[in-house]
Design a protein around this motif. Sequence first.
Motif, PDB file in Angstrom:
ATOM      1  N   LYS A   1      15.235  15.062  13.337  1.00 55.66           N
ATOM      2  CA  LYS A   1      13.998  14.398  12.951  1.00 55.66           C
ATOM      3  C   LYS A   1      13.304  15.364  11.865  1.00 55.66           C
ATOM      4  N   GLU A   2      13.199  14.549  10.970  1.00 58.42           N
ATOM      5  CA  GLU A   2      12.525  15.019   9.787  1.00 58.42           C
ATOM      6  C   GLU A   2      11.317  14.502   9.317  1.00 58.42           C
ATOM      7  N   ASN A   3      10.019  15.015   8.941  1.00 55.17           N
ATOM      8  CA  ASN A   3       8.842  14.329   8.391  1.00 55.17           C
ATOM      9  C   ASN A   3       8.994  14.793   6.608  1.00 55.17           C
ATOM     10  N   MET A   4       8.570  13.468   6.060  1.00 56.44           N
ATOM     11  CA  MET A   4       8.370  13.609   4.576  1.00 56.44           C
ATOM     12  C   MET A   4       7.382  12.574   4.196  1.00 56.44           C
ATOM     13  N   ARG A   5       6.517  13.057   3.353  1.00 54.43           N
ATOM     14  CA  ARG A   5       5.417  12.484   2.697  1.00 54.43           C
ATOM     15  C   ARG A   5       5.873  11.478   1.705  1.00 54.43           C
ATOM     16  N   THR A   6       5.001  10.224   1.942  1.00 55.72           N
ATOM     17  CA  THR A   6       5.818   9.278   1.031  1.00 55.72           C
ATOM     18  C   THR A   6       4.463   8.387   0.531  1.00 55.72           C
ATOM     19  N   ASP A   7       4.609   7.744  -0.637  1.00 58.48           N
ATOM     20  CA  ASP A   7       3.541   7.125  -1.402  1.00 58.48           C
ATOM     21  C   ASP A   7       4.288   5.734  -1.442  1.00 58.48           C
ATOM     22  N   TRP A   8       3.596   4.768  -1.223  1.00 56.46           N
ATOM     23  CA  TRP A   8       4.378   3.315  -1.664  1.00 56.46           C
ATOM     24  C   TRP A   8       3.012   2.272  -2.133  1.00 56.46           C
ATOM     25  N   THR A   9       3.418   1.571  -2.892  1.00 55.57           N
ATOM     26  CA  THR A   9       2.853   0.493  -3.566  1.00 55.57           C
ATOM     27  C   THR A   9       3.217  -1.010  -3.207  1.00 55.57           C
ATOM     28  N   ILE A  10       2.354  -1.798  -2.775  1.00 60.38           N
ATOM     29  CA  ILE A  10       2.789  -3.292  -2.473  1.00 60.38           C
ATOM     30  C   ILE A  10       1.822  -4.022  -3.434  1.00 60.38           C
ATOM     31  N   GLU A  11       2.707  -4.756  -4.439  1.00 60.10           N
ATOM     32  CA  GLU A  11       2.157  -5.490  -5.428  1.00 60.10           C
ATOM     33  C   GLU A  11       2.641  -6.948  -5.254  1.00 60.10           C
ATOM     34  N   THR A  12       1.586  -7.857  -5.489  1.00 59.67           N
ATOM     35  CA  THR A  12       1.895  -9.392  -5.216  1.00 59.67           C
ATOM     36  C   THR A  12       1.977  -9.819  -6.653  1.00 59.67           C
ATOM     37  N   THR A  13       3.193 -10.531  -6.986  1.00 59.97           N
ATOM     38  CA  THR A  13       3.523 -11.122  -8.308  1.00 59.97           C
ATOM     39  C   THR A  13       2.667 -12.320  -8.732  1.00 59.97           C
ATOM     40  N   PRO A  14       2.715 -12.679  -9.904  1.00 64.68           N
ATOM     41  CA  PRO A  14       2.113 -13.996  -9.983  1.00 64.68           C
ATOM     42  C   PRO A  14       2.696 -15.058  -9.312  1.00 64.68           C
ATOM     43  N   LEU A  15       3.984 -15.266  -9.078  1.00 66.38           N
ATOM     44  CA  LEU A  15       4.709 -16.009  -8.116  1.00 66.38           C
ATOM     45  C   LEU A  15       4.605 -15.908  -6.861  1.00 66.38           C
ATOM     46  N   GLY A  16       3.795 -15.096  -6.285  1.00 64.52           N
ATOM     47  CA  GLY A  16       3.576 -14.993  -4.796  1.00 64.52           C
ATOM     48  C   GLY A  16       4.320 -14.004  -4.220  1.00 64.52           C
ATOM     49  N   THR A  17       5.304 -13.559  -4.577  1.00 66.93           N
ATOM     50  CA  THR A  17       6.356 -12.570  -4.062  1.00 66.93           C
ATOM     51  C   THR A  17       5.723 -11.265  -4.144  1.00 66.93           C
ATOM     52  N   LYS A  18       6.203 -10.321  -2.949  1.00 69.18           N
ATOM     53  CA  LYS A  18       5.758  -8.983  -2.720  1.00 69.18           C
ATOM     54  C   LYS A  18       6.844  -7.951  -3.383  1.00 69.18           C
ATOM     55  N   GLU A  19       6.370  -7.109  -4.187  1.00 70.16           N
ATOM     56  CA  GLU A  19       7.485  -5.974  -4.693  1.00 70.16           C
ATOM     57  C   GLU A  19       6.965  -4.632  -3.975  1.00 70.16           C
ATOM     58  N   THR A  20       7.595  -4.007  -3.418  1.00 69.00           N
ATOM     59  CA  THR A  20       7.364  -2.813  -2.694  1.00 69.00           C
ATOM     60  C   THR A  20       8.191  -1.372  -3.655  1.00 69.00           C
ATOM     61  N   THR A  21       7.239  -0.708  -4.134  1.00 69.32           N
ATOM     62  CA  THR A  21       7.920   0.715  -4.668  1.00 69.32           C
ATOM     63  C   THR A  21       7.426   2.010  -3.895  1.00 69.32           C
ATOM     64  N   ILE A  22       8.459   2.667  -3.724  1.00 67.54           N
ATOM     65  CA  ILE A  22       8.204   3.798  -2.921  1.00 67.54           C
ATOM     66  C   ILE A  22       8.575   5.161  -3.662  1.00 67.54           C
ATOM     67  N   VAL A  23       7.579   6.214  -3.318  1.00 66.73           N
ATOM     68  CA  VAL A  23       7.731   7.390  -4.289  1.00 66.73           C
ATOM     69  C   VAL A  23       7.941   8.472  -3.049  1.00 66.73           C
ATOM     70  N   LEU A  24       8.872   9.332  -3.047  1.00 65.12           N
ATOM     71  CA  LEU A  24       8.881  10.480  -1.956  1.00 65.12           C
ATOM     72  C   LEU A  24       8.319  11.809  -2.433  1.00 65.12           C
ATOM     73  N   ALA A  25       7.295  12.406  -2.125  1.00 66.72           N
ATOM     74  CA  ALA A  25       6.867  13.550  -2.430  1.00 66.72           C
ATOM     75  C   ALA A  25       7.479  14.657  -2.051  1.00 66.72           C
ATOM     76  N   ASP A  26       8.290  14.509  -0.987  1.00 64.38           N
ATOM     77  CA  ASP A  26       9.204  15.924  -0.713  1.00 64.38           C
ATOM     78  C   ASP A  26      10.529  15.631  -0.911  1.00 64.38           C
ATOM     79  N   LYS A  27      11.359  16.781  -1.000  1.00 65.20           N
ATOM     80  CA  LYS A  27      12.676  16.539  -1.477  1.00 65.20           C
ATOM     81  C   LYS A  27      13.498  16.613  -0.097  1.00 65.20           C
ATOM     82  N   ILE A  28      14.748  15.732   0.089  1.00 61.73           N
ATOM     83  CA  ILE A  28      15.203  15.731   1.098  1.00 61.73           C
ATOM     84  C   ILE A  28      17.016  15.653   0.782  1.00 61.73           C
TER      85      ILE A  28
END
Length: 87
Positions: A34-61
């Motif tokens: 098991k490894e812990n890693m810091r992550t940041d993510w964004t959930i953005e709702t588009t004009p069509l109502g769909t959701k787009e998820t973007t993930i950024v990993l703060a730690d190298k793995i």
Amino acid sequence: MTIVEIKDMVRKDVPIYYRRVYTGNAVVEIAGKKENMRTDWTIETTPLGTKETTIVLADKIDYPLLPLIKELKKKIEYLDSEGKLPL
């Protein structure tokens, strides 16, 4: 590789209502370890109502990033659909 859990989730205050920004620690099991890693993510709702998820990993793995990000997206989208992300 499996995502065990995402803990210490915090929603950042963003003035744009259709965009939610979070930070947290992902617990990932890779080859029985098991490894812990810091992550940041964004959930953005588009004009069509769909959701787009973007993930950024703060730690190298030491693991290929594409499968890891794919699994993290699945876990985050599941938590979002179940209403388990911080408000």
